[in-house]
Design an enzyme around this catalytic site. Structure first.
Site, PDB file in Angstrom:
ATOM      1  N   ASP A  70       0.857  -1.181   0.000  1.00 58.66           N
ATOM      2  CA  ASP A  70       0.000   0.000   0.000  1.00 58.66           C
ATOM      3  C   ASP A  70       0.896   1.235   0.000  1.00 58.66           C
ATOM      4  O   ASP A  70       1.728   1.409   0.891  1.00 58.66           O
ATOM      5  CB  ASP A  70      -0.930  -0.040   1.208  1.00 58.66           C
ATOM      6  CG  ASP A  70      -2.007  -1.110   1.030  1.00 58.66           C
ATOM      7  OD1 ASP A  70      -2.585  -1.164  -0.065  1.00 58.66           O
ATOM      8  OD2 ASP A  70      -2.246  -1.889   1.969  1.00 58.66           O
ATOM      9  N   ASP A 120      -6.803  -4.825  -4.790  1.00 61.24           N
ATOM     10  CA  ASP A 120      -7.297  -4.379  -3.482  1.00 61.24           C
ATOM     11  C   ASP A 120      -8.157  -3.122  -3.508  1.00 61.24           C
ATOM     12  O   ASP A 120      -8.612  -2.682  -2.465  1.00 61.24           O
ATOM     13  CB  ASP A 120      -6.088  -4.151  -2.551  1.00 61.24           C
ATOM     14  CG  ASP A 120      -6.495  -3.898  -1.106  1.00 61.24           C
ATOM     15  OD1 ASP A 120      -7.509  -4.477  -0.680  1.00 61.24           O
ATOM     16  OD2 ASP A 120      -5.806  -3.137  -0.414  1.00 61.24           O
TER      17      ASP A 120
HETATM   18 ZN   LIG Z   1      -4.127  -2.256  -0.544  1.00 57.75          ZN
END
Ligand SMILES: [Zn+2]
Length: 1015
Positions: A274, A384
């Site tokens: 991320d 995601d």
């Molecule tokens: Zn993610």
């Protein structure tokens, strides 16, 4: 035979835990530990190497939250270890899982990165940079008597998501505290027993497979007995010496091949990183360096290993900040082991980025991979992000990609998605071949459980035989481990298990496509039935995105016009840099508002800085275009003419011919009119009537009031910043108490009424404005917001029977039913719209447009009078406390407007208008638009100069009304040639020039990019 399988399984479990795993390392020598606690933010390795290290010892505390400590670790390899396999083993005091706890990156004394350390990867090779596997090659062996020394950059990253989603102050350095969180627990060099390592993998793979098999399957019993014989063969007093014999017992069951019809899994090494989330951007740069170092180390020792590495931004960070990691990365890409994938600048959110911004995600991502590696990415990789826009398939194709991958829809709370491999059809009809890994994870570990789930769960059995499984520690990075590769090797062709092949994702897609060309079709958005509050949380981040996108449009448009006019040099480098900063903040935990305070604080600072830069670029270009003079020149960056100013051009201001705005006081009410609409603001400051004069229709439903602020209690069960749970609707307070109502502006051109309310700890001032010549009610809000766990909505109950709502998305709009007949519609109780949302009956409707809002909901109700009320609500603000305990606190300014009697064309036009207000400049003359289009359905999304700096003008158009459209494009400059291009401005076809312009014919929502070469 008596059934003793539980007994044997229990024996195996204890042997694994207490005998086998501890026997991996033999003799040890402690490492001498020295430490330097870096005083502030991370420093380059060169600075750390020169630092003043102090002696330290096991058990010493280190690391206040977000601190960095450098350890210097030294040992002498004993003479008698010569020729043996030796590793360093280090435990920094790891708490949570990989990427969510302390992390380290080891360097040689020369400052070369070696590999990362995390809770599931605690070893370092003691010689050289390779030895990421367990081979017996010479470089893996120790030289007795040599000195081993490493520098270890240890990051004290706290675990921010706490048990039960309890709020914490750990998410910003200024509030996280200063007490050390970690203690160094283990630091030694040790003899590594290769046979034990292999035995561990054998046992793991077989026992995990066994647990997934039916108890009455012969294979299960066969594995059990083999494991039992293996334990019998093991000498607990000499596990390394007997591991080989134990392995011999397992070899026969490990060598039996898979069933002919076994499910086939393409395993792809991966590390979901991320780009910011529970850590700031600067930490992600280090996470990437650690992960890439791990991966290149593994790759060196495992030639068949393949690793998919997405997000061009993360590659670019290595180029900029970690040149030695970058060198290794490039080598691994060249060798075909690291595979650039995804083709986007970051794995962005896809619900909220505007059309042009989403296009630029592909332009900048794909171009980076082409420029740096010469690689044309084919797979769009978004495992995601929180739902996928129906505009995506067209952009995937127009950026030269073939395939799309996600798995997030497996997180749906309500409905199970019916396919894993399918054709995904977007709003314009483009179809893209799409796959959802049925293991339901993007952080696979290649365990027996995952593989069995993949096979069981795969919805397309009988049609397809292949699925993909990304494996490697992710979210916070880390990537694959040698243990995962050890399992993959054993799972390649094993009876009763799916077959596992490590390979390039594009190879998987090509094969999956060829075997399943008639895969089912899914039409429209891939709505995630979860995380619906991400359309609203962290309003300032969202507003920063929206403003930046529109400022960029203006900056490119006016800079292009001024450059073509010979009055300016186009600011290529500045625009490129600013775009990349905006694209980074569209990452799927930044724009959605699901990051820590640190991340959103920085995002707001970035947007403020970019706004200053972009305003300066716009001002410079407009000044150059308008020339010196004292006339008032009005610039219109919107794609439609307004008030006599042409679209994409400028004109000297002329007087308005529209009827004046009137205001009357009627008891406690104020009534505004302008000949197009009559608005009654009642004594509570609410819109009790909005009468559209031309049709004579009242917009507000009988007995209802418009612009009603509604405050909900908003306490989701989990994932506070992400989720709004449907029970939020159970508790609502209508904010009807009013502090004051005042007419604050009164002229022929506009009348404005300010309504002030206090509630809880907050106040809101709403300025309701009616302007001459505009059939719309504008509402500007100044909200001083100090609520906790509340959800603020603005409601417009409209007297219209709308079967569906239309929401703007990238390059078009999509319809969603207003009923809740099925669980699929019921689950869409919160929806995303860009600049406008529209509800209507055939031939008549209303639009609500906004300049900062994405979250909406639309409900309907049949009244006692038989009429239908369709209520459109904007989701203005939330106040979740996890992961940022002060989310959305403070002052917000945002605007929206009700446009009564609007069709889709008006919604499109007013959506642009509220986001692109006219600018006035003092100058000499108006500006002819660079390009003109003769059909309002064909909308210009971008006008810019070509990225190749050729000076060509690039125009991106799309059909915005959902119909086929033809149009003429004409230019204010001479045309030498016109090409249709892809998003990257690469030629697809030549276009004919007729009468100095170009004719275009577009299908509904088609995006068209034209490169106009100037004569
Ligand atoms: Zn993610």
């Amino acid at each position: 035979m008596h059934d003793d399988h539980r007994l044997v399984e229990a024996r195996l479990e204890r042997a694994l835990q207490q005998r086998l795993r501890p026997a991996l390392y033999g003799e040890t020598v402690p490492l001498d530990i020295e430490v330097w606690h870096a005083p502030g933010e991370p420093v380059p390795v060169s600075e750390a190497l020169a630092a003043d290290f102090k002696p330290a010892a096991l058990g010493d505390k280190w690391g206040p939250p977000w601190g960095t400590s450098w350890f210097r670790l030294t040992a002498q390899v004993p003479q008698e270890w010569d020729g043996r396999r030796v590793e360093a083993v280090i435990d920094l005091g790891f708490g949570g899982g990989p990427g969510f706890s302390a992390e380290g990156l080891a360097y040689t004394p020369d400052g070369d990165p070696i590999k990362g350390l995390n809770p599931d990867n605690i070893y370092l090779p003691i010689s050289g940079l390779t030895a990421g596997g367990v081979s017996e090659s010479e470089h893996a062996k120790a030289k007795g008597g040599t000195r081993f020394q490493v520098y270890l950059e240890a990051a004290a990253n706290p675990t921010v998501i706490q048990e039960g989603f309890r709020p914490t102050n750990l998410g910003d350095k200024s509030t996280a505290g200063t007490d050390p969180m970690y203690e160094i627990r283990r630091a030694e060099i040790a003899v590594f027993h290769v046979d034990v390592w292999h035995l561990l993998r054998d046992v793991e793979v077989l026992s995990q497979l066994m647990e997934e098999l039916p108890e009455d399957l012969p294979r299960r019993a066969e594995i059990l007995r083999a494991l039992e014989r293996s334990l019998d063969a093991l000498d607990y007093d000499d596990i390394p010496g007997s591991a080989g014999l134990a392995r011999e017992q397992l070899a026969p069951v490990l060598s039996k091949p898979a069933y002919a019809s076994a499910h086939q899994i393409s395993a792809v090494g991966h590390a979901h990183i991320d780009s910011a989330w529970l850590w700031p951007l600067r930490e992600t740069v280090r996470k990437v360096a650690r992960t890439v170092s791990n991966v290149t180390t593994l790759a060196a020792d495992n030639p068949d290993f393949r690793f998919a590495f997405s997000q061009a931004q993360q590659h670019a960070w290595m180029k900029e900040h970690h040149p030695k990691v970058w060198d290794r990365l490039k080598q691994a890409v060249e060798a075909g082991q690291i595979i650039p994938i995804g083709g986007m600048w970051v794995e962005s959110d896809t619900n909220m980025p505007g059309g042009e911004a989403l296009a630029r995600q592909f332009v900048h991502g794909k171009r980076f991979f082409l420029d740096e590696y010469g690689i044309e990415t084919e797979v769009v990789w978004l495992p995601d992000s929180f739902g996928y826009t129906a505009a995506m398939p067209q952009l995937v194709k127009l950026s030269g990609h073939k395939w799309f991958l996600t798995q997030k829809i497996s997180w749906n709370q309500t409905n199970k998605f019916p396919h894993h491999t399918f054709w995904w059809e977007g709003i314009d009809g483009t179809r893209v071949f799409t796959h959802f890994p049925p293991a339901d994870t993007y952080n696979g570990q290649l365990t027996g459980k995952e593989l069995a789930r993949a096979q069981r769960n795969y919805q397309d059995q009988g049609g397809g035989t292949w699925s993909l499984l990304p494996f490697g520690h992710g979210d916070g990075g880390g990537g694959p481990t040698r243990e995962m590769l050890g399992r993959a090797e054993r799972l390649a062709d094993l009876e009763s298990s799916p077959k596992v092949t490590i390979e390039h994702p594009a190879d998987f897609f090509a094969r999956a496509h060829d075997e399943y060309t008639k895969a089912p079709v899914w039409v429209g958005e891939l709505y995630l039935e979860l995380h619906r509050a991400t359309y609203t949380s962290q309003a300032k981040t969202k507003q920063g995105n929206r403003r930046s996108e529109h400022l960029l449009r203006e900056a490119e448009l006016w800079s292009a016009a001024a450059t073509v006019a010979g009055k300016l040099d186009y600011p290529y480098a500045d625009l490129d840099r600013i775009w990349k900063a905006v694209l980074l903040n569209q990452f799927h935990d930044i724009l959605p508002g699901s990051s820590i305070h640190w991340v959103h604080r920085e995002a707001e600072e970035t947007y403020a800085r970019l706004a200053v830069e972009l305003e300066a670029i716009i001002e410079r270009a407009q000044a150059a275009l308008a020339g010196a003079g004292d006339a008032t020149v009005v610039f219109n960056a919107a794609p439609h003419d307004r008030n006599g100013v042409p679209a994409l051009g400028a004109a000297v201001k002329s007087g308005s011919h529209a009827p004046a705005v009137t205001v009357e006081r009627d008891g406690g009410s104020v009534v505004l009119g302008n000949g197009l609409v009559r608005v009654r603001i009642d004594e509570r400051g609410l819109l009790s009537s909005v009468l559209e004069i031309e049709s004579g229709r009242e917009a507000i439903a009988p007995g209802a009031v418009g612009n009603l602020l509604q405050l909900h209690v908003d306490t989701p069960n989990v994932w506070d910043a992400w989720d709004v749970d449907p029970f939020y609707r159970n508790k609502v307070k209508d904010l009807t108490d009013v502090d004051s109502i005042e007419v604050v502006a009164e002229s022929a051109e506009e009348v404005a009424v300010a309504v002030t309310r206090s509630f809880g700890s907050s106040t809101i001032v709403q300025t309701i404005t009616l302007r001459a010549g505009e059939c719309q009610v504008n509402i500007d809000n100044e909200i001083d917001w100090h609520e906790k766990e509340k959800f603020l909505k603005a409601a417009f109950p409209l007297d219209v029977r709308a079967a569906q709502s239309a929401s703007e998305t990238q390059f078009g709009h999509l319809f969603r039913p207003t009923h809740t007949n099925t669980s699929w519609e019921d689950a869409k109780f919160e929806i995303c719209a860009h600049r406008w949302i529209h509800v209507g009956e055939p031939g008549y409707g209303h639009a609500v447009v906004n300049n900062s809002t994405y979250g909406h909901d639309v409900t309907r109700d049949v009244r006692e009078d038989g009429g239908t009320t369709t209520t459109v609500r904007l989701s203005l603000l939330r106040a979740p406390r996890v992961p940022d305990p002060v989310t959305d606190q403070g002052l917000h300014r945002l605007s929206y407007a009700l446009v009564p009697g609007a069709g889709i064309p008006e919604a499109v036009e007013e959506g642009y208008r509220i986001n692109l207000p006219a600018r006035t400049v003092t100058g000499a003359e108006g500006v002819a638009p660079l390009v003109e289009i003769d059909n309002p359905a064909v909308v210009v999304e971008a006008v810019k100069l070509a990225d190749d700096q050729s000076g060509d003008v690039v125009v991106r158009l799309y059909e915005a009304h959902g119909n086929r459209a033809t149009a003429r494009l004409s230019t204010s400059f001479g045309l030498a040639s016109v090409q249709e291009t892809d998003l990257l401005e690469r030629t697809l076809a030549d276009r004919e020039i007729t009468d100095g312009g170009v004719s275009v014919a577009l299908r509904p929502f088609q995006v068209l990019t034209l490169r106009l070469k100037r004569a």
